[in-house]
Design a protein around this motif. Structure first.
Motif, PDB file in Angstrom:
ATOM      1  N   ALA A  33       0.834  -1.202   0.000  1.00 28.89           N
ATOM      2  CA  ALA A  33       0.000   0.000   0.000  1.00 28.89           C
ATOM      3  C   ALA A  33       0.870   1.255   0.000  1.00 28.89           C
ATOM      4  O   ALA A  33       0.603   2.208  -0.744  1.00 28.89           O
ATOM      5  CB  ALA A  33      -0.936  -0.001   1.215  1.00 28.89           C
ATOM      6  N   ILE A  34       1.924   1.262   0.804  1.00 32.96           N
ATOM      7  CA  ILE A  34       2.843   2.405   0.852  1.00 32.96           C
ATOM      8  C   ILE A  34       3.472   2.617  -0.519  1.00 32.96           C
ATOM      9  O   ILE A  34       3.515   3.739  -1.034  1.00 32.96           O
ATOM     10  CB  ILE A  34       3.923   2.199   1.932  1.00 32.96           C
ATOM     11  N   GLN A  35       3.945   1.553  -1.126  1.00 33.61           N
ATOM     12  CA  GLN A  35       4.593   1.649  -2.432  1.00 33.61           C
ATOM     13  C   GLN A  35       3.627   2.191  -3.488  1.00 33.61           C
ATOM     14  O   GLN A  35       3.975   3.088  -4.258  1.00 33.61           O
ATOM     15  CB  GLN A  35       5.125   0.292  -2.863  1.00 33.61           C
ATOM     16  N   LEU A  36       2.420   1.692  -3.525  1.00 31.64           N
ATOM     17  CA  LEU A  36       1.431   2.154  -4.504  1.00 31.64           C
ATOM     18  C   LEU A  36       1.095   3.630  -4.318  1.00 31.64           C
ATOM     19  O   LEU A  36       1.000   4.385  -5.284  1.00 31.64           O
ATOM     20  CB  LEU A  36       0.159   1.316  -4.416  1.00 31.64           C
ATOM     21  N   ILE A  37       0.919   4.057  -3.074  1.00 30.79           N
ATOM     22  CA  ILE A  37       0.586   5.452  -2.807  1.00 30.79           C
ATOM     23  C   ILE A  37       1.730   6.367  -3.226  1.00 30.79           C
ATOM     24  O   ILE A  37       1.512   7.398  -3.871  1.00 30.79           O
ATOM     25  CB  ILE A  37       0.225   5.655  -1.319  1.00 30.79           C
ATOM     26  N   LEU A  38       2.970   5.997  -2.902  1.00 28.79           N
ATOM     27  CA  LEU A  38       4.106   6.839  -3.267  1.00 28.79           C
ATOM     28  C   LEU A  38       4.291   6.905  -4.783  1.00 28.79           C
ATOM     29  O   LEU A  38       4.587   7.974  -5.332  1.00 28.79           O
ATOM     30  CB  LEU A  38       5.380   6.341  -2.594  1.00 28.79           C
ATOM     31  N   GLU A  39       4.109   5.792  -5.466  1.00 29.42           N
ATOM     32  CA  GLU A  39       4.198   5.796  -6.932  1.00 29.42           C
ATOM     33  C   GLU A  39       3.124   6.694  -7.538  1.00 29.42           C
ATOM     34  O   GLU A  39       3.391   7.468  -8.456  1.00 29.42           O
ATOM     35  CB  GLU A  39       4.071   4.372  -7.481  1.00 29.42           C
ATOM     36  N   ASP A  40       1.912   6.604  -7.018  1.00 28.82           N
ATOM     37  CA  ASP A  40       0.809   7.414  -7.524  1.00 28.82           C
ATOM     38  C   ASP A  40       1.058   8.903  -7.275  1.00 28.82           C
ATOM     39  O   ASP A  40       0.823   9.741  -8.145  1.00 28.82           O
ATOM     40  CB  ASP A  40      -0.504   6.986  -6.873  1.00 28.82           C
ATOM     41  N   ARG A  41       1.559   9.241  -6.094  1.00 27.98           N
ATOM     42  CA  ARG A  41       1.840  10.640  -5.776  1.00 27.98           C
ATOM     43  C   ARG A  41       2.942  11.195  -6.664  1.00 27.98           C
ATOM     44  O   ARG A  41       2.886  12.348  -7.083  1.00 27.98           O
ATOM     45  CB  ARG A  41       2.219  10.783  -4.304  1.00 27.98           C
ATOM     46  N   ARG A  42       3.964  10.392  -6.953  1.00 30.79           N
ATOM     47  CA  ARG A  42       5.040  10.844  -7.833  1.00 30.79           C
ATOM     48  C   ARG A  42       4.486  11.127  -9.227  1.00 30.79           C
ATOM     49  O   ARG A  42       4.759  12.168  -9.813  1.00 30.79           O
ATOM     50  CB  ARG A  42       6.156   9.809  -7.906  1.00 30.79           C
ATOM     51  N   GLU A  43       3.725  10.183  -9.772  1.00 33.28           N
ATOM     52  CA  GLU A  43       3.142  10.363 -11.114  1.00 33.28           C
ATOM     53  C   GLU A  43       2.251  11.602 -11.152  1.00 33.28           C
ATOM     54  O   GLU A  43       2.319  12.391 -12.100  1.00 33.28           O
ATOM     55  CB  GLU A  43       2.340   9.127 -11.517  1.00 33.28           C
ATOM     56  N   ASP A  44       1.442  11.774 -10.132  1.00 28.57           N
ATOM     57  CA  ASP A  44       0.535  12.905 -10.081  1.00 28.57           C
ATOM     58  C   ASP A  44       1.307  14.223 -10.007  1.00 28.57           C
ATOM     59  O   ASP A  44       0.979  15.192 -10.692  1.00 28.57           O
ATOM     60  CB  ASP A  44      -0.409  12.769  -8.878  1.00 28.57           C
ATOM     61  N   ALA A  45       2.340  14.268  -9.200  1.00 24.75           N
ATOM     62  CA  ALA A  45       3.129  15.488  -9.043  1.00 24.75           C
ATOM     63  C   ALA A  45       3.874  15.842 -10.322  1.00 24.75           C
ATOM     64  O   ALA A  45       4.024  17.015 -10.657  1.00 24.75           O
ATOM     65  CB  ALA A  45       4.112  15.334  -7.895  1.00 24.75           C
ATOM     66  N   LEU A  46       4.345  14.839 -11.046  1.00 22.06           N
ATOM     67  CA  LEU A  46       5.132  15.100 -12.253  1.00 22.06           C
ATOM     68  C   LEU A  46       4.275  15.531 -13.438  1.00 22.06           C
ATOM     69  O   LEU A  46       4.796  16.079 -14.411  1.00 22.06           O
ATOM     70  CB  LEU A  46       5.966  13.873 -12.621  1.00 22.06           C
ATOM     71  N   ARG A  47       2.986  15.297 -13.383  1.00 26.17           N
ATOM     72  CA  ARG A  47       2.101  15.713 -14.481  1.00 26.17           C
ATOM     73  C   ARG A  47       2.177  17.213 -14.729  1.00 26.17           C
ATOM     74  O   ARG A  47       2.037  17.666 -15.849  1.00 26.17           O
ATOM     75  CB  ARG A  47       0.659  15.313 -14.188  1.00 26.17           C
ATOM     76  N   GLY A  48       2.399  17.990 -13.690  1.00 28.12           N
ATOM     77  CA  GLY A  48       2.432  19.433 -13.825  1.00 28.12           C
ATOM     78  C   GLY A  48       3.802  19.999 -14.139  1.00 28.12           C
ATOM     79  O   GLY A  48       3.942  21.211 -14.298  1.00 28.12           O
ATOM     80  N   ALA A  49       4.826  19.157 -14.243  1.00 27.62           N
ATOM     81  CA  ALA A  49       6.174  19.643 -14.508  1.00 27.62           C
ATOM     82  C   ALA A  49       6.327  20.029 -15.978  1.00 27.62           C
ATOM     83  O   ALA A  49       5.837  19.325 -16.854  1.00 27.62           O
ATOM     84  CB  ALA A  49       7.204  18.570 -14.145  1.00 27.62           C
ATOM     85  N   PRO A  50       7.011  21.144 -16.243  1.00 31.76           N
ATOM     86  CA  PRO A  50       7.248  21.524 -17.637  1.00 31.76           C
ATOM     87  C   PRO A  50       8.062  20.460 -18.369  1.00 31.76           C
ATOM     88  O   PRO A  50       8.887  19.772 -17.766  1.00 31.76           O
ATOM     89  CB  PRO A  50       8.048  22.824 -17.526  1.00 31.76           C
ATOM     90  N   ALA A  51       7.844  20.346 -19.677  1.00 30.20           N
ATOM     91  CA  ALA A  51       8.523  19.320 -20.476  1.00 30.20           C
ATOM     92  C   ALA A  51      10.035  19.493 -20.459  1.00 30.20           C
ATOM     93  O   ALA A  51      10.776  18.505 -20.527  1.00 30.20           O
ATOM     94  CB  ALA A  51       7.998  19.357 -21.906  1.00 30.20           C
ATOM     95  N   ASP A  52      10.531  20.723 -20.329  1.00 25.80           N
ATOM     96  CA  ASP A  52      11.973  20.938 -20.355  1.00 25.80           C
ATOM     97  C   ASP A  52      12.606  20.967 -18.971  1.00 25.80           C
ATOM     98  O   ASP A  52      13.784  21.252 -18.811  1.00 25.80           O
ATOM     99  CB  ASP A  52      12.292  22.243 -21.099  1.00 25.80           C
ATOM    100  N   ALA A  53      11.844  20.635 -17.930  1.00 21.89           N
ATOM    101  CA  ALA A  53      12.380  20.613 -16.571  1.00 21.89           C
ATOM    102  C   ALA A  53      13.321  19.425 -16.372  1.00 21.89           C
ATOM    103  O   ALA A  53      13.164  18.382 -17.000  1.00 21.89           O
ATOM    104  CB  ALA A  53      11.237  20.535 -15.562  1.00 21.89           C
ATOM    105  N   ILE A  54      14.306  19.614 -15.525  1.00 21.26           N
ATOM    106  CA  ILE A  54      15.215  18.526 -15.158  1.00 21.26           C
ATOM    107  C   ILE A  54      14.499  17.622 -14.160  1.00 21.26           C
ATOM    108  O   ILE A  54      13.976  18.087 -13.153  1.00 21.26           O
ATOM    109  CB  ILE A  54      16.520  19.073 -14.574  1.00 21.26           C
ATOM    110  N   HIS A  55      14.491  16.338 -14.443  1.00 21.84           N
ATOM    111  CA  HIS A  55      13.846  15.368 -13.542  1.00 21.84           C
ATOM    112  C   HIS A  55      14.911  14.386 -13.068  1.00 21.84           C
ATOM    113  O   HIS A  55      15.515  13.674 -13.872  1.00 21.84           O
ATOM    114  CB  HIS A  55      12.719  14.628 -14.274  1.00 21.84           C
ATOM    115  N   GLU A  56      15.186  14.388 -11.784  1.00 24.45           N
ATOM    116  CA  GLU A  56      16.180  13.502 -11.192  1.00 24.45           C
ATOM    117  C   GLU A  56      15.560  12.732 -10.035  1.00 24.45           C
ATOM    118  O   GLU A  56      14.579  13.175  -9.454  1.00 24.45           O
ATOM    119  CB  GLU A  56      17.369  14.310 -10.649  1.00 24.45           C
ATOM    120  N   VAL A  57      16.177  11.616  -9.702  1.00 28.40           N
ATOM    121  CA  VAL A  57      15.781  10.851  -8.521  1.00 28.40           C
ATOM    122  C   VAL A  57      16.892  11.021  -7.493  1.00 28.40           C
ATOM    123  O   VAL A  57      18.059  10.766  -7.781  1.00 28.40           O
ATOM    124  CB  VAL A  57      15.582   9.354  -8.865  1.00 28.40           C
TER     125      VAL A  57
END
Length: 71
Positions: free
Chosen positions: A43-67
């Motif tokens: 459940a923790i893993q699914l929620i964190l994956e979903d939150r990451r995907e949701d947060a990244l939807r609003g990122a500009p296409a030319d933004a730097i994305h790092e982990v």
């Protein structure tokens, strides 16, 4: 601390029921303690994956994305 979360687990009749205080909505259950832990971890893993995907939807296409890895 690396990938560590708190698990609060209680007995409810024949079930073990757990939740994670750091991740609202992360709950798990099982007939055994190990089943409950595994269900809660999923459940923790699914929620964190979903939150990451949701947060990244609003990122500009030319933004730097790092982990970032925390030690």
């Amino acid at each position: 601390m690396r990938h560590e979360f708190s698990a609060v687990i209680e007995r409810d009749g024949k079930w073990f029921v757990g939740w994670c205080p750091e991740i609202p909505g992360a709950n798990g259950q099982g007939l055994t303690l190990e089943e409950c832990r595994q269900n809660l971890a999923e459940a923790i893993q699914l929620i964190l994956e979903d939150r990451r995907e949701d947060a990244l939807r609003g990122a500009p296409a030319d933004a730097i994305h790092e982990v970032l890895q925390l030690a």
